[in-house]
Design an enzyme around this catalytic site. Sequence first.
Site, PDB file in Angstrom:
ATOM      1  N   GLY A 100       0.818  -1.205   0.000  1.00 43.65           N
ATOM      2  CA  GLY A 100       0.000   0.000   0.000  1.00 43.65           C
ATOM      3  C   GLY A 100       0.850   1.253   0.000  1.00 43.65           C
TER       4      GLY A 100
ATOM      5  N   HIS B 129       4.573   2.473  -7.988  1.00 42.43           N
ATOM      6  CA  HIS B 129       3.656   1.328  -8.047  1.00 42.43           C
ATOM      7  C   HIS B 129       2.786   1.407  -9.305  1.00 42.43           C
ATOM      8  CE1 HIS B 129       4.244   1.670  -3.537  1.00 42.43           C
ATOM      9  NE2 HIS B 129       4.513   0.397  -3.732  1.00 42.43           N
TER      10      HIS B 129
ATOM     11  N   GLN C  91      15.576  -7.421  -2.844  1.00 47.78           N
ATOM     12  CA  GLN C  91      14.297  -8.129  -2.739  1.00 47.78           C
ATOM     13  C   GLN C  91      13.977  -8.844  -4.047  1.00 47.78           C
ATOM     14  OE1 GLN C  91      10.535  -6.619  -0.810  1.00 47.78           O
ATOM     15  NE2 GLN C  91      10.042  -6.008  -2.899  1.00 47.78           N
TER      16      GLN C  91
ATOM     17  N   GLN D  67       7.890  -8.947   7.983  1.00 45.82           N
ATOM     18  CA  GLN D  67       9.125  -8.436   7.371  1.00 45.82           C
ATOM     19  C   GLN D  67       9.665  -7.201   8.080  1.00 45.82           C
ATOM     20  OE1 GLN D  67       6.959  -7.737   3.495  1.00 45.82           O
ATOM     21  NE2 GLN D  67       8.386  -6.057   3.314  1.00 45.82           N
TER      22      GLN D  67
ATOM     23  N   ALA E 137       3.578   6.773  -7.721  1.00 47.62           N
ATOM     24  CA  ALA E 137       3.761   6.615  -9.170  1.00 47.62           C
ATOM     25  C   ALA E 137       4.655   5.422  -9.521  1.00 47.62           C
ATOM     26  CB  ALA E 137       4.333   7.897  -9.753  1.00 47.62           C
TER      27      ALA E 137
ATOM     28  N   ARG F 248       8.349   5.404   1.911  1.00 47.92           N
ATOM     29  CA  ARG F 248       9.010   5.976   3.095  1.00 47.92           C
ATOM     30  C   ARG F 248       9.434   7.423   2.876  1.00 47.92           C
ATOM     31  NH1 ARG F 248      10.707   0.345   3.831  1.00 47.92           N
ATOM     32  NH2 ARG F 248       9.830  -0.293   5.834  1.00 47.92           N
TER      33      ARG F 248
HETATM   34  O1  PAF Z   1       8.078  -4.371  -1.718  1.00 53.10           O
HETATM   35  C1  PAF Z   1       7.094  -4.473  -0.952  1.00 53.10           C
HETATM   36  O2  PAF Z   1       6.205  -3.627  -0.930  1.00 53.10           O
HETATM   37  C2  PAF Z   1       6.988  -5.682  -0.036  1.00 53.10           C
HETATM   38  O3  PAF Z   1       8.233  -6.072   0.433  1.00 53.10           O
HETATM   39  C3  PAF Z   1       6.238  -6.876  -0.684  1.00 53.10           C
HETATM   40  C4  PAF Z   1       6.996  -7.438  -1.874  1.00 53.10           C
HETATM   41  C5  PAF Z   1       4.846  -6.440  -1.121  1.00 53.10           C
HETATM   42  C6  PAF Z   1       6.090  -7.999   0.340  1.00 53.10           C
HETATM   43  O4  PAF Z   1       5.371  -7.586   1.460  1.00 53.10           O
END
Ligand code: PAF
Length: 287
Positions: free
Chosen positions: A25, A31, A147, A55, A29, A181
């Site tokens: 969430g 995303h 990631q 996490q 932009a 962030r």
């Molecule tokens: O990148 C993120 O927003 C998170 O690490 C993810 C991949 C949605 C996993 O919670």
Amino acid sequence: MIIVHEPAEVARAATGPITFVPTMGALHAGHASLVSLAAAGSGTVVVSVFVNPSQFGPGEDFGRYPRDLAADARLAERAGADILFAPTVETVYPVGFATTVDPGPIAMDLCGRTRPGHFAGVATVVTRLYGLVQPQRAIFGRKDYQQLVVLRQTAVDLALGVDVVGAPTVRDADGLALSSRNAFLSSDERSRALALPACLAAIAAAHHAGERDGTHLEAVGREHLAGLAVEYLELRAADRLGPWTPDRLGVALVAARVGTTRLIDNILLDPAQPGSALASAFPKEPS
Ligand code: PAF
């Protein structure tokens, strides 16, 4: 676009192959670019919004992580999502849930050094979300480069049948990589945060100019980070983040704290196209 909370509703509404954009969430932009990329293909685009507790380490920003489902839904719909999947914690981690996905040594490297358990939390929730959503393809931003590498490896190692796609980082006009962030930064901190893209631009420019000594490239970047609490600045091989050699696609990765906000960024170093267009796309360091 429909908003659903149960995996069965995703299955009912989806037609054709599913392209999945997992998120926590606070959509921006960056995303939107992932969702647009997903929507350019055929089938159904599912965006998930789930702030994954597993996490975040103790003392990290789980509690203050921005949450606004209505705003997220507007952005996801505009970008071309068909289904917004917003599961509850009980749906993702039902009573009795006990399995975790350990991505191996990479999880303790780079960001994992200061965030033990983070990548296991990410790999576990993403694997679980794949199970709930049943996608053929998943799209992640290259901004979270480690990631992306972890999730590629998880999909291959566990034969999850999901094609993991990395999408380019989206930046503000001044070069700062978009991140949920960034909302935590004061205007002074935001100016200071521009040291991260400036550092990466300097490395890319030196690489473009023919510098191939990794230690020297790092030193060039480090000059721009004075005054920030730098966690790491490293050059690695782009495929699995092993040691970099100049003949291989490399990635310069940086993590630093600006005030209480931890930021990460990276830039690819392509030996075939040294420096690429990215160096000139980055702004100069703020004066
Ligand atoms: O990148 C993120 O927003 C998170 O690490 C993810 C991949 C949605 C996993 O919670």
